[in-house]
Design an enzyme around this catalytic site. Structure first.
Site, mmCIF file in Angstrom:
data_model
loop_
_atom_site.group_PDB
_atom_site.id
_atom_site.type_symbol
_atom_site.label_atom_id
_atom_site.label_comp_id
_atom_site.label_asym_id
_atom_site.label_seq_id
_atom_site.Cartn_x
_atom_site.Cartn_y
_atom_site.Cartn_z
ATOM 1 N N ASP A 184 -17.231 21.538 18.673
ATOM 2 C CA ASP A 184 -16.797 21.900 20.237
ATOM 3 C C ASP A 184 -16.242 23.303 20.259
ATOM 4 O O ASP A 184 -15.128 23.625 19.763
ATOM 5 C CB ASP A 184 -16.058 20.860 21.178
ATOM 6 C CG ASP A 184 -16.996 19.883 21.438
ATOM 7 O OD1 ASP A 184 -18.284 19.914 21.973
ATOM 8 O OD2 ASP A 184 -16.602 18.779 21.733
ATOM 9 N N ASP B 193 -13.937 18.192 21.223
ATOM 10 C CA ASP B 193 -12.203 18.438 22.089
ATOM 11 C C ASP B 193 -11.660 17.408 22.718
ATOM 12 O O ASP B 193 -10.617 17.458 23.196
ATOM 13 C CB ASP B 193 -12.728 19.660 23.070
ATOM 14 C CG ASP B 193 -13.639 19.430 23.955
ATOM 15 O OD1 ASP B 193 -14.171 18.272 24.044
ATOM 16 O OD2 ASP B 193 -13.939 20.306 25.037
ATOM 17 N N SER B 194 -12.565 16.258 22.594
ATOM 18 C CA SER B 194 -12.022 14.987 22.897
ATOM 19 C C SER B 194 -10.631 14.616 21.984
ATOM 20 O O SER B 194 -9.758 13.819 22.128
ATOM 21 C CB SER B 194 -13.012 13.824 22.599
ATOM 22 O OG SER B 194 -13.677 13.886 21.305
ATOM 23 N N GLU C 159 -20.860 23.318 26.253
ATOM 24 C CA GLU C 159 -21.212 22.652 27.501
ATOM 25 C C GLU C 159 -21.786 23.528 28.583
ATOM 26 O O GLU C 159 -21.508 24.591 28.906
ATOM 27 C CB GLU C 159 -20.020 22.125 28.199
ATOM 28 C CG GLU C 159 -19.085 20.960 27.476
ATOM 29 C CD GLU C 159 -18.125 20.467 28.188
ATOM 30 O OE1 GLU C 159 -17.893 20.680 29.411
ATOM 31 O OE2 GLU C 159 -17.333 19.486 27.636
ATOM 32 N N LYS D 37 -20.918 23.020 19.520
ATOM 33 C CA LYS D 37 -21.477 22.637 20.729
ATOM 34 C C LYS D 37 -20.934 23.293 22.022
ATOM 35 O O LYS D 37 -19.574 23.565 22.108
ATOM 36 C CB LYS D 37 -21.248 21.020 20.845
ATOM 37 C CG LYS D 37 -21.628 20.380 22.114
ATOM 38 C CD LYS D 37 -21.755 18.826 22.201
ATOM 39 C CE LYS D 37 -20.092 18.213 22.129
ATOM 40 N NZ LYS D 37 -19.591 18.488 23.434
ATOM 41 N N GLU E 16 -24.900 13.520 28.437
ATOM 42 C CA GLU E 16 -23.478 12.488 28.612
ATOM 43 C C GLU E 16 -23.561 11.934 30.127
ATOM 44 O O GLU E 16 -23.746 12.613 31.127
ATOM 45 C CB GLU E 16 -22.081 13.252 28.707
ATOM 46 C CG GLU E 16 -21.015 12.109 28.716
ATOM 47 C CD GLU E 16 -19.802 13.093 28.269
ATOM 48 O OE1 GLU E 16 -18.591 12.176 28.180
ATOM 49 O OE2 GLU E 16 -19.714 14.073 27.706
#
EC number: 2.1.2.11
Length: 268
Positions: free
Chosen positions: A91, A52-53, A123, A121, A186
């Protein structure tokens, strides 16, 4: 007759586990389009992350929050088509991993069904254990993400180094117990990442987490000089494609304005 080439072996969640067990470093980079993904795949990168970056490095936003599920699917479909060797992880964008679990399952199913990618992925750690278990039970592998969580940026009050060893270890262990095949760590001190890696048996992938992890991930735009502004301490630039692209554009501009392009050889 030429010798037959061995078929390309696809990286899987099992082969990543084998790499961890052999203490063989895992490589992971972001990809958001077909040509980049193909280059990285051919270079032997083990895992491609459709992160999502892309909200920041492709779309120009200040955070990862604006990117939508449909946009993630759009980019993931290109990457999934390009990768013949790498495991491709996508993500779950905000808020697909924060609201009702059934929506997270549906979003994860879209990833594998519509893009040809292999995993998602998510979070979070202990508080996401039920969600991780539900997604895995539905048939989609999950990589957990602990430490700094960009989707939690407003709650945390900024991008901050995460130091709570006890909590972070508990998060990673809960994610593993729920079925996560790997844990991304991270922005934590190297000693904390080492403690997390020691506490779990699945691969750990670090970004700003030192060397005592199973592998490393970086944003591809950062390592090739295609980002501007703030550069995190934990990244390294391995090439300067930004300057090269600027020079190419300048050369093209000058040749067009000066009448040098197209030449007779470049015309019909």
């Amino acid at each position: 007759m030429p010798a037959e080439q061995e078929p390309i072996k696809r990286v899987t969640t099992r082969s990543l586990q084998s790499m961890r067990d052999r203490d063989e470093a895992i490589t992971m980079l972001t990809a958001y389009d077909f040509p980049t993904a193909r280059i990285l795949d051919e270079a032997g990168i083990d895992v491609l992350l459709v992160g999502d970056s892309l909200a920041m490095v492709v779309q120009g936003h200040d955070t990862t929050l604006p990117v939508t599920m449909d946009q993630m699917i759009y980019h993931a479909e290109m990457v999934g088509r390009a990768a013949s060797r790498a495991l491709v992880v996508v993500d779950l964008p905000f808020p697909e991993g924060q609201i009702e679990i059934t929506r997270s399952i549906e979003a994860s199913a879209r990833v594998v069904k519509e893009t040809g990618c292999h995993a998602v992925k998510l979070e979070g750690g202990a508080e996401q254990a039920d969600r991780i278990e539900a997604i895995v039970t539905a048939g989609v592998p999950v990589m957990a993400h602990v430490g700094l969580r960009p989707q939690n940026i407003h709650v945390d009050g900024g991008y901050r180094l995460q130091r709570d060893t006890e909590k972070l270890v508990a998060d990673a262990q809960a994610a593993q117990a729920a079925g996560a095949f790997a844990v991304l760590i991270e922005c934590v001190p190297a000693a904390v990442a080492a403690a997390i890696t020691e506490a779990v048996t699945v691969p750990t992938i670090g970004i700003g987490a030192g060397r005592s992890v199973s592998g490393q991930v970086l944003v591809t735009h950062d390592i090739v000089g295609l980002t501007s502004g703030y550069t995190p301490k934990f990244t390294r630039q391995f090439a300067d494609l930004g300057s090269a692209l600027g020079a190419a554009a300048t050369g093209y501009r000058d040749e067009v304005r000066g009448g040098g392009f197209p030449s007779d050889a470049e015309s019909f």
